[in-house]
Design a protein around this motif. Structure first.
Motif, PDB file in Angstrom:
ATOM      1  N   VAL A   1       0.708  -1.253  -0.031  1.00 49.79           N
ATOM      2  CA  VAL A   1       0.100  -0.096   0.019  1.00 49.79           C
ATOM      3  C   VAL A   1       0.716   1.248   0.103  1.00 49.79           C
ATOM      4  CG1 VAL A   1      -1.721   1.387   1.372  1.00 49.79           C
ATOM      5  CG2 VAL A   1      -1.770  -1.275   1.237  1.00 49.79           C
ATOM      6  N   LEU A   2       2.018   1.111   0.706  1.00 54.94           N
ATOM      7  CA  LEU A   2       2.680   2.341   0.977  1.00 54.94           C
ATOM      8  C   LEU A   2       3.499   2.558  -0.528  1.00 54.94           C
ATOM      9  CD1 LEU A   2       4.344   4.587   2.157  1.00 54.94           C
ATOM     10  CD2 LEU A   2       6.094   2.762   3.229  1.00 54.94           C
ATOM     11  N   GLU A   3       4.118   1.651  -1.266  1.00 55.65           N
ATOM     12  CA  GLU A   3       4.733   1.847  -2.677  1.00 55.65           C
ATOM     13  C   GLU A   3       3.473   2.251  -3.514  1.00 55.65           C
ATOM     14  OE1 GLU A   3       7.774  -1.697  -3.011  1.00 55.65           O
ATOM     15  OE2 GLU A   3       5.941  -2.325  -2.687  1.00 55.65           O
ATOM     16  N   ASP A   4       2.283   1.919  -3.410  1.00 53.81           N
ATOM     17  CA  ASP A   4       1.179   2.506  -4.363  1.00 53.81           C
ATOM     18  C   ASP A   4       0.827   3.943  -4.080  1.00 53.81           C
ATOM     19  OD1 ASP A   4       0.323   0.641  -6.122  1.00 53.81           O
ATOM     20  OD2 ASP A   4      -1.293  -0.124  -4.727  1.00 53.81           O
ATOM     21  N   ARG A   5       0.882   4.108  -2.747  1.00 52.70           N
ATOM     22  CA  ARG A   5       0.699   5.355  -2.307  1.00 52.70           C
ATOM     23  C   ARG A   5       1.741   6.614  -2.771  1.00 52.70           C
ATOM     24  NH1 ARG A   5      -0.180   7.715   4.003  1.00 52.70           N
ATOM     25  NH2 ARG A   5      -0.244  10.048   3.259  1.00 52.70           N
ATOM     26  N   LEU A   6       2.923   6.037  -2.635  1.00 50.36           N
ATOM     27  CA  LEU A   6       4.135   6.917  -2.989  1.00 50.36           C
ATOM     28  C   LEU A   6       4.235   7.066  -4.405  1.00 50.36           C
ATOM     29  CD1 LEU A   6       6.857   8.133  -2.136  1.00 50.36           C
ATOM     30  CD2 LEU A   6       8.033   5.843  -2.523  1.00 50.36           C
ATOM     31  N   ARG A   7       3.792   6.093  -5.206  1.00 46.39           N
ATOM     32  CA  ARG A   7       3.708   6.142  -6.485  1.00 46.39           C
ATOM     33  C   ARG A   7       2.853   7.349  -6.988  1.00 46.39           C
ATOM     34  NH1 ARG A   7       6.233   2.294 -10.111  1.00 46.39           N
ATOM     35  NH2 ARG A   7       6.168   0.471  -8.209  1.00 46.39           N
ATOM     36  N   SER A   8       1.698   7.069  -6.785  1.00 47.94           N
ATOM     37  CA  SER A   8       0.572   8.125  -7.078  1.00 47.94           C
ATOM     38  C   SER A   8       0.796   9.644  -6.587  1.00 47.94           C
ATOM     39  CB  SER A   8      -0.706   7.588  -6.647  1.00 47.94           C
ATOM     40  OG  SER A   8      -0.747   7.837  -5.203  1.00 47.94           O
ATOM     41  N   GLU A   9       1.457   9.545  -5.178  1.00 48.54           N
ATOM     42  CA  GLU A   9       1.675  11.029  -4.799  1.00 48.54           C
ATOM     43  C   GLU A   9       2.958  11.289  -5.659  1.00 48.54           C
ATOM     44  OE1 GLU A   9       2.298  11.991  -0.769  1.00 48.54           O
ATOM     45  OE2 GLU A   9       0.727  10.562  -0.319  1.00 48.54           O
ATOM     46  N   LEU A  10       3.898  11.002  -6.102  1.00 47.94           N
ATOM     47  CA  LEU A  10       4.781  11.478  -6.919  1.00 47.94           C
ATOM     48  C   LEU A  10       4.404  11.797  -8.230  1.00 47.94           C
ATOM     49  CD1 LEU A  10       7.823   8.970  -6.114  1.00 47.94           C
ATOM     50  CD2 LEU A  10       7.548  11.083  -5.115  1.00 47.94           C
ATOM     51  N   ARG A  11       3.470  11.051  -8.829  1.00 45.42           N
ATOM     52  CA  ARG A  11       2.938  11.456 -10.361  1.00 45.42           C
ATOM     53  C   ARG A  11       2.365  12.669  -9.847  1.00 45.42           C
ATOM     54  NH1 ARG A  11       5.427   9.031 -13.403  1.00 45.42           N
ATOM     55  NH2 ARG A  11       5.287   6.662 -13.655  1.00 45.42           N
ATOM     56  N   ALA A  12       1.527  12.676  -9.050  1.00 43.76           N
ATOM     57  CA  ALA A  12       0.634  14.038  -8.719  1.00 43.76           C
ATOM     58  C   ALA A  12       1.425  15.304  -8.551  1.00 43.76           C
ATOM     59  CB  ALA A  12      -0.258  13.917  -7.667  1.00 43.76           C
ATOM     60  N   GLU A  13       2.500  15.070  -7.604  1.00 44.90           N
ATOM     61  CA  GLU A  13       3.634  16.156  -7.691  1.00 44.90           C
ATOM     62  C   GLU A  13       4.247  16.446  -8.911  1.00 44.90           C
ATOM     63  OE1 GLU A  13       3.904  17.774  -4.811  1.00 44.90           O
ATOM     64  OE2 GLU A  13       5.707  18.848  -4.765  1.00 44.90           O
ATOM     65  N   SER A  14       4.698  15.635  -9.387  1.00 42.96           N
ATOM     66  CA  SER A  14       5.578  15.819 -10.854  1.00 42.96           C
ATOM     67  C   SER A  14       4.527  16.547 -11.852  1.00 42.96           C
ATOM     68  CB  SER A  14       5.858  14.377 -11.365  1.00 42.96           C
ATOM     69  OG  SER A  14       4.932  13.818 -12.033  1.00 42.96           O
ATOM     70  N   GLU A  15       3.250  16.492 -11.637  1.00 39.87           N
ATOM     71  CA  GLU A  15       2.341  17.201 -12.697  1.00 39.87           C
ATOM     72  C   GLU A  15       2.349  18.683 -12.548  1.00 39.87           C
ATOM     73  OE1 GLU A  15      -1.128  14.875 -12.658  1.00 39.87           O
ATOM     74  OE2 GLU A  15      -0.178  13.149 -13.761  1.00 39.87           O
ATOM     75  N   LEU A  16       3.167  19.183 -11.376  1.00 39.21           N
ATOM     76  CA  LEU A  16       3.203  20.742 -11.197  1.00 39.21           C
ATOM     77  C   LEU A  16       4.090  21.090 -12.223  1.00 39.21           C
ATOM     78  CD1 LEU A  16       3.471  20.588  -7.269  1.00 39.21           C
ATOM     79  CD2 LEU A  16       1.582  21.286  -8.769  1.00 39.21           C
ATOM     80  N   ILE A  17       4.954  20.364 -12.814  1.00 38.13           N
ATOM     81  CA  ILE A  17       5.916  20.690 -13.767  1.00 38.13           C
ATOM     82  C   ILE A  17       4.849  20.446 -15.274  1.00 38.13           C
ATOM     83  CG2 ILE A  17       7.981  20.632 -14.890  1.00 38.13           C
ATOM     84  CD1 ILE A  17       8.360  21.571 -12.370  1.00 38.13           C
ATOM     85  N   SER A  18       4.343  21.322 -15.700  1.00 32.56           N
ATOM     86  CA  SER A  18       3.529  21.077 -17.025  1.00 32.56           C
ATOM     87  C   SER A  18       4.422  21.139 -18.259  1.00 32.56           C
ATOM     88  CB  SER A  18       2.410  22.043 -17.121  1.00 32.56           C
ATOM     89  OG  SER A  18       3.013  23.142 -17.311  1.00 32.56           O
ATOM     90  N   PRO A  19       3.972  20.275 -19.302  1.00 36.25           N
ATOM     91  CA  PRO A  19       5.003  20.136 -20.376  1.00 36.25           C
ATOM     92  C   PRO A  19       5.361  21.653 -21.085  1.00 36.25           C
ATOM     93  CG  PRO A  19       3.128  18.484 -20.605  1.00 36.25           C
ATOM     94  CD  PRO A  19       2.765  19.357 -19.423  1.00 36.25           C
ATOM     95  N   GLU A  20       4.154  22.559 -21.092  1.00 41.08           N
ATOM     96  CA  GLU A  20       4.134  23.785 -21.777  1.00 41.08           C
ATOM     97  C   GLU A  20       5.188  24.861 -21.041  1.00 41.08           C
ATOM     98  OE1 GLU A  20       0.424  23.569 -19.702  1.00 41.08           O
ATOM     99  OE2 GLU A  20       1.421  22.378 -21.082  1.00 41.08           O
ATOM    100  N   SER A  21       5.502  24.363 -19.725  1.00 38.57           N
ATOM    101  CA  SER A  21       6.235  25.536 -18.761  1.00 38.57           C
ATOM    102  C   SER A  21       7.823  24.903 -18.920  1.00 38.57           C
ATOM    103  CB  SER A  21       6.119  25.044 -17.493  1.00 38.57           C
ATOM    104  OG  SER A  21       6.374  23.845 -16.934  1.00 38.57           O
ATOM    105  N   ILE A  22       7.971  24.321 -19.875  1.00 39.99           N
ATOM    106  CA  ILE A  22       9.639  23.672 -19.957  1.00 39.99           C
ATOM    107  C   ILE A  22      10.437  24.800 -20.640  1.00 39.99           C
ATOM    108  CG2 ILE A  22      11.291  21.939 -20.871  1.00 39.99           C
ATOM    109  CD1 ILE A  22       9.869  20.994 -18.464  1.00 39.99           C
ATOM    110  N   VAL A  23      11.344  25.122 -19.933  1.00 43.90           N
ATOM    111  CA  VAL A  23      12.160  26.315 -20.651  1.00 43.90           C
ATOM    112  C   VAL A  23      12.932  25.896 -21.881  1.00 43.90           C
ATOM    113  CG1 VAL A  23      12.356  27.475 -18.378  1.00 43.90           C
ATOM    114  CG2 VAL A  23      14.194  26.001 -19.181  1.00 43.90           C
ATOM    115  N   PRO A  24      13.157  26.582 -22.976  1.00 40.51           N
ATOM    116  CA  PRO A  24      13.790  26.201 -24.067  1.00 40.51           C
ATOM    117  C   PRO A  24      15.460  25.850 -23.665  1.00 40.51           C
ATOM    118  CG  PRO A  24      12.886  28.466 -24.414  1.00 40.51           C
ATOM    119  CD  PRO A  24      12.714  27.961 -23.157  1.00 40.51           C
ATOM    120  N   LEU A  25      16.098  25.126 -24.360  1.00 39.08           N
ATOM    121  CA  LEU A  25      17.210  24.470 -24.174  1.00 39.08           C
ATOM    122  C   LEU A  25      18.198  25.601 -24.639  1.00 39.08           C
ATOM    123  CD1 LEU A  25      19.584  22.623 -22.981  1.00 39.08           C
ATOM    124  CD2 LEU A  25      19.363  21.644 -25.673  1.00 39.08           C
TER     125      LEU A  25
END
Lengths: 197, 343
Positions: B3-27
């Motif tokens: 359960v902990l692994e599942d929870r961690l995985r889903s929270e990490l996904r949710a947290e990572s979505e704070l970085i949206s694809p369109e917000s990536i700065v140009p190289l």
């Protein structure tokens, strides 16, 4: 993207398109403009494909968007500088991942040297609080309190979905150490979550 | 999978979505000064180096004329000017610096969560050509904020002004606010070598200023003189030009004026390092509520031009321009001078 393997040859096309300067020569010192452009084109293509995943990975480890972006930019710039020296069969994504993990370690080390009054851990933004409920953030918040190596192991295993071997390569440790570090990190995480309740 | 692994995985996904694809700065690769095709260019402090901050005087020159203030309408006799023949400001500076914002205090009191942002807590210097991080600079203790920053035209000399800024306590503890306002500021100097090595040193100035005096600074294009403007209101308004090498200082003082002299760090000096432009900002220091109610901002902006080589020691001795906005528009807020000093 995190579990993919991308080889240098996937981005350089035919062998003759590869920069062929002597080993140790940085691209910007190469006289061949076309080769330099080819390297830039390849690295830019890689960036388009993988910047998002790597930035997210760095963001989770560091908890700070600006630093995460800096780390990823530095990683790609490092790849560009090293382009000439990399063997054809290099897994560039693995190479980038190692660069990002190392960059995160540098940022964390630098934070430790920061005077106490300035070393305020980055707080979740209002946006973060809105998007992800307090309850849902508890495990991420606890993860950020883990020692850096345990944090890296969990992020690579459970966010990047890397198998143990690739996690070991990204962290520069053995597969056995990944196993034990992950187990210890999970145990500590569970303990922290229980204490926080 | 526990359960902990599942929870961690889903929270990490949710947290990572704070970085949206369109917000990536140009190289930005080493040597790349152009926009990467196909990657959207975004504005904002997180996505793009804030070109306004780095004292890139080249940008100042362009921005000024273009017209935020429609100076062409306001300066008598001015019109389209020929392009300058190549002043120092025409080249991009080698490096740029920006303050890093976003450290947020969150705290809870009696069940209510509060937060306060503190801007400019530390500063980063990067190479303009490569984007490489050259230095991260923190204010010396007990200071915690860089509120002023200026640089020469080449982007190799920077002067930073550090202050105390305990905003979190300022509203509830007037003493803290008073200390913030009256603690003398400290200045640092950064010199950046051709290969990017950064030399940082304390810069003691023969003039002392505190945040309550609303100071502003501007480094001359060649980086040898620092202009400091402060005061006004109930105190004398003063502009001091300090030679960084010798410590020699020249002052222009006007007592009893109702405005603060304000230097715009993006375009205060002409390219020849002779003429200094300052804006007269009306001030109401510690006003009472009735005074605030009676206050109306001026309909014009007054700008003083000081010839730093001419004799005279008062701000009134300089040339004064009154900029009137075109009909229907409000008074110009920020003012710059072009490198040629023609507009």
């Amino acid at each position: 993207m995190e579990g993919d393997v991308a080889h240098l040859s996937d981005f350089t096309g035919a062998p003759q398109a590869r920069t062929t300067g002597p080993a140790g020569l940085r691209p910007q010192e190469d006289t061949g403009c076309a080769e330099l452009r080819a390297a830039a084109h390849a690295v830019t293509a890689l960036y388009r494909s993988h910047a998002l995943g790597l930035t997210r990975l760095a963001f989770i480890v560091l908890g700070d968007r600006q630093s995460a972006e800096d780390v990823v930019q530095e990683a790609f710039c490092g790849l560009f500088r090293a382009w000439d020296r990399l063997p054809e069969d290099t897994n560039v994504l693995g190479y980038l991942r190692v660069s990002v993990v190392n960059g995160c370690r540098t940022v964390i080390r630098r934070r430790k040297r920061t005077p106490q009054s300035l070393a305020i851990p980055p707080a979740p933004s209002a946006e973060a609080a809105m998007l992800v409920g307090e309850e849902r953030r508890a495990a991420v918040a606890a993860l950020r309190r883990l020692p850096p190596r345990q944090r890296e192991a969990l992020v690579l295993r459970y966010f990047a979905d890397l198998p143990e071997q690739e996690t070991a390569e990204a962290m520069g440790i053995s597969r056995g150490t990944v196993k034990s570090t992950t187990a210890r990190a999970l145990a500590a995480l569970g303990r922290m979550l229980r204490e926080d309740q | 999978m526990t359960v902990l692994e599942d929870r961690l995985r889903s929270e990490l996904r949710a947290e990572s979505e704070l970085i949206s694809p369109e917000s990536i700065v140009p190289l930005r690769l080493p040597g790349d000064t152009e926009h990467v095709p196909g990657v959207p260019r975004r504005r904002g402090p997180q996505q793009w180096p804030p070109w306004a901050i780095p004292l890139a005087a080249a940008a100042a020159a362009a921005a000024v004329i273009a017209g935020t203030f429609a100076a062409a309408h306001m300066l008598p006799g001015s019109g389209p000017e020929p392009r300058p023949a190549g002043p120092k400001y025409a080249a991009l500076p080698a490096n740029y610096a920006y303050t890093v914002q976003g450290d947020i205090y969150n705290y809870t009191s009696r069940g209510t969560q509060y937060s306060a942002s503190v801007t400019g807590r530390y500063l980063k210097v990067r190479s303009t050509a490569t984007g490489k991080l050259l230095a991260t600079v923190f204010p010396p203790k007990p200071y915690n904020n860089f509120s002023m920053i200026t640089a020469d035209a080449s982007g190799t000399v920077f002067v930073l002004g550090a202050m105390r800024d305990w905003e979190r306590h300022a509203k509830t503890r007037p003493q803290v606010y008073l200390e913030n306002q009256t603690t003398l500021m400290r200045f640092l100097e950064l010199r950046i070598g051709p290969s990017g090595q950064v030399q940082q040193s304390s810069l003691p100035l023969p003039v002392t200023v505190s945040p309550g005096q609303e100071p502003s600074i501007a480094l001359s294009p060649e980086g040898s003189r620092l202009a400091v403007a402060f005061g006004g209101g109930r105190a004398p308004a003063e502009v001091a030009v300090v030679s960084l090498g010798s410590g020699r200082v020249r002052r222009w003082v006007s007592p009893g004026v109702s405005w603060t002299p304000q230097l715009n760090y993006r375009g205060a000096w002409t390219a020849d390092g002779r003429t200094l432009l300052l804006q007269e900002w009306p001030v109401l220091r510690s006003p009472s509520r009735p005074a605030l109610n009676r206050y109306h901002p001026p309909a014009t902006t007054s700008v003083g031009l000081i010839d730093t080589l001419a004799p005279g020691g008062t701000l009134a001795a300089g040339r004064l321009l009154v900029l009137r906005p075109p009909a229907g528009e409000s008074a110009p807020g920020d003012v710059f001078i072009t490198p040629t000093a023609r507009s």
